[in-house]
Design an enzyme around this catalytic site. Structure first.
Site, PDB file in Angstrom:
ATOM      1  N   GLU A   8       9.108  -3.024  13.424  1.00  0.00           N
ATOM      2  CA  GLU A   8       8.878  -2.166  12.478  1.00  0.00           C
ATOM      3  C   GLU A   8       8.010  -1.338  12.418  1.00  0.00           C
ATOM      4  O   GLU A   8       6.586  -2.104  12.221  1.00  0.00           O
ATOM      5  CB  GLU A   8       8.954  -3.003  11.026  1.00  0.00           C
ATOM      6  CG  GLU A   8       9.155  -2.102  10.102  1.00  0.00           C
ATOM      7  CD  GLU A   8       8.824  -2.670   8.423  1.00  0.00           C
ATOM      8  OE1 GLU A   8       9.219  -1.962   7.465  1.00  0.00           O
ATOM      9  OE2 GLU A   8       8.431  -3.932   8.287  1.00  0.00           O
ATOM     10  N   CYS A  13       9.897   1.514   3.435  1.00  0.00           N
ATOM     11  CA  CYS A  13      10.648   0.633   3.900  1.00  0.00           C
ATOM     12  C   CYS A  13      11.918   1.025   4.034  1.00  0.00           C
ATOM     13  O   CYS A  13      13.005   0.216   4.424  1.00  0.00           O
ATOM     14  CB  CYS A  13      10.582  -0.715   2.964  1.00  0.00           C
ATOM     15  SG  CYS A  13      10.892  -0.474   1.492  1.00  0.00           S
ATOM     16  N   GLU A  59      -5.371  -3.690  -1.605  1.00  0.00           N
ATOM     17  CA  GLU A  59      -6.773  -3.333  -1.454  1.00  0.00           C
ATOM     18  C   GLU A  59      -6.898  -2.085  -0.917  1.00  0.00           C
ATOM     19  O   GLU A  59      -8.136  -1.411  -1.156  1.00  0.00           O
ATOM     20  CB  GLU A  59      -7.604  -4.511  -1.020  1.00  0.00           C
ATOM     21  CG  GLU A  59      -7.408  -4.864   0.353  1.00  0.00           C
ATOM     22  CD  GLU A  59      -6.073  -5.801   0.709  1.00  0.00           C
ATOM     23  OE1 GLU A  59      -6.215  -6.230   1.817  1.00  0.00           O
ATOM     24  OE2 GLU A  59      -5.314  -5.927  -0.198  1.00  0.00           O
ATOM     25  N   PHE A  81       0.994  -1.341  -0.023  1.00  0.00           N
ATOM     26  CA  PHE A  81      -0.089  -0.021  -0.184  1.00  0.00           C
ATOM     27  C   PHE A  81       0.904   1.356   0.038  1.00  0.00           C
ATOM     28  O   PHE A  81       0.498   2.428  -0.288  1.00  0.00           O
ATOM     29  CB  PHE A  81      -0.987  -0.097   1.411  1.00  0.00           C
ATOM     30  CG  PHE A  81      -0.170   0.326   2.717  1.00  0.00           C
ATOM     31  CD1 PHE A  81       0.150   1.687   2.744  1.00  0.00           C
ATOM     32  CD2 PHE A  81       0.067  -0.598   3.435  1.00  0.00           C
ATOM     33  CE1 PHE A  81       0.614   1.917   4.049  1.00  0.00           C
ATOM     34  CE2 PHE A  81       0.930  -0.451   4.549  1.00  0.00           C
ATOM     35  CZ  PHE A  81       1.137   0.706   5.042  1.00  0.00           C
TER      36      PHE A  81
END
Length: 499
Positions: A384, A284, A179, A152
């Protein structure tokens, strides 16, 4: 009452509803409201889309390199001309500010431009007369149908990293975007059709775990490209490889930035804020931990705090610096780490909860947050977090900082800030991380290198885009050839030898 629009799949060159009656909500995170719904495919829908891709791949693989390049160049020109439209979609569904959305598109376009060099990047090698009258040469050919499962946080850039090279190399693609923000995928598929890509070469199937599992196990899908969290990346890798597929699965990260005493602290302060809070920390490659050497830690924390006070959080269409998080559930999870930090003995220097927002109060807001003196045993350090939470871990010096980085289970990106060339050179040699920045906080390689980390940040041998991308999406054949002259003949049952 206005009926909520439903986003269909895009298969065979047009919108396609499939057979599923399930749908998912797509929010505008800056408003906190549902703006549309997206169809969630069944396994049967995925199979139908793969069948379309198989048919298209059989002819597209035989299209000339010149034809494929023409389509790629046309797609690049259309994308550049209409990037503002795509940026608006990204902001509306992900929440990132317009400038960040345009930056995402620009980095994706770099890979499109790289893929236009397919003629050079897929050529083989030739060795003449390796033995008397025998030549050996290699060919690189497309693998067939490629499944792409994208996250996403970069609804345009990450798919562009993968499908640009896969399609240029002669493959067909089935893309399963997140989605949560699916519209960009359809938009790019339609643009590719306008650029002249044959129907069925690029397909988009929306869905959740059911559609993911269907792609991972489908016998006609030859390769899987994935970006997401580490637990899911591991699952994707293990599941797809058990079904005989080649896989590149990029996982999570906990990126460290080591600041040595001789560093330019103004530069380091700017870098920590830019890399920590860009895209609301949902990257990331975001810097989530600053390892500050004790002698400069107080000064660095002060500089970071000063810069954070100038940031404006709000609706991405209003010229703000940082937008909302993707969903309410994710916002609440990220915010929960602030309480964890306090209970673990850390100091919350800047609390992003309850800050003044330039936007609708119902949006999924969390302001930039700074936490100092974070113990490495805390989940604030080990997890994370994937949000605008920047942790400061204080270290005695280079050796302790390096030890902490190398002890992490992740190995995606890291950075060192120093004016000592010897320290920088030693760091790049000793650190066990795949992408390294020296006075650069977000070391995402350019398109003609490859993107990917080490350890639990990458499953599979192939990194994304660059030379690794073309290697991943093609299979090599080695051909040993001899053309006999009429005088040659006779039987010889001995093992072939070079003479």
């Amino acid at each position: 009452m206005t009926e909520t629009a439903i986003l269909d799949h895009y298969v065979g060159g047009s919108a396609w509803a499939g057979t599923s009656t399930r749908t998912g909500d797509v929010y505008n995170p800056a408003l906190g409201t549902v703006q549309k719904q997206v169809r969630l495919a069944t396994a049967s829908d995925v199979s139908d889309a793969v069948a379309v891709a198989v048919d298209a791949a059989s002819s597209w693989r035989n299209a000339s390199i010149a034809k494929r390049q023409q389509v790629m160049f046309a797609f690049r020109e259309l994308l550049n001309a209409r990037k503002d439209d795509l940026a608006a979609i990204l902001t509306a569904e992900h929440g990132k500010v317009i400038s960040d959305a345009l930056g995402e598109i620009a980095r994706g376009m770099e890979v499109v431009e790289f893929a236009c060099g397919v003629g050079h990047l897929t050529k083989g090698a030739y060795s003449e007369n390796v033995s008397t009258g025998i030549d050996v040469y290699s060919l690189r050919q497309p693998v067939g149908v490629v499944g792409i499962i994208s996250p996403f946080n970069f609804p345009a850039m990450v798919p562009l990293w993968f499908f640009s090279i896969a399609i240029a190399a002669g493959n067909a693609v089935v893309l399963k975007p997140s989605e949560k923000d699916p519209t960009a995928a359809n938009w790019m598929a339609e643009l590719f059709s306008e650029a002249g890509l044959p129907d069925g070469v690029f397909n988009v199937v929306h869905g959740d775990k059911e559609s993911v599992d269907a792609l991972l196990s489908h016998p006609d899908v030859a390769a899987i490209s994935f970006v997401g969290s580490t637990p899911i990346a591991k699952y994707v890798y293990e599941t797809a490889t058990s079904h005989g597929k080649r896989v590149q699965a990029l996982g999570g990260a906990k990126n460290h930035m080591l600041v040595l005493p001789d560093a330019d602290l103004d530069l380091a302060g700017d870098a920590a804020v830019n890399a920590g809070f860009g895209s609301a920390g949902e990257r990331c490659m975001a810097v989530s931990v600053v390892l500050a050497v004790d002698s400069v830690a107080d000064a660095l924390v002060a500089k970071v705090s000063e810069r954070m006070a100038t940031l404006r959080t709000g609706d991405g269409t209003r010229g703000c610096d940082m937008g909302p998080l993707i969903t309410k559930v994710h916002r609440d999870k990220v915010a929960s780490y602030i309480d964890v930090a306090a209970s673990d003995g850390a100091t919350v220097v800047v609390d992003g909860r309850g800050i003044e927002i330039d936007g609708d109060p119902n949006g999924f807001w969390l302001g930039p947050t700074l936490i100092d003196k974070v113990p490495t045993s805390s989940t604030v350090y080990t997890d994370e977090i994937f949000g605008p939470v920047l942790s400061i871990v204080r270290v005695e010096g280079y050796e302790e900082g390096l030890e902490i980085i190398n002890a992490s289970r992740y190995g995606n990106g890291t950075a060192i800030f120093t004016n000592d060339g010897g320290a920088a050179r030693r760091f790049q040699h000793e650190v066990t991380v795949g992408m390294i920045g020296i006075n650069v906080p977000i070391p995402v390689p350019v398109a003609y290198h490859s993107f990917g980390g080490w350890k639990a940040s990458l499953f599979g041998d192939a990194k994304a885009y660059g030379p690794h991308g073309f290697d991943f999406y093609t299979a090599e054949k080695a051909v040993t050839s001899r053309w006999l002259d009429p005088s040659h003949g006779g039987l010889n049952l001995g093992f072939p030898q070079h003479d």
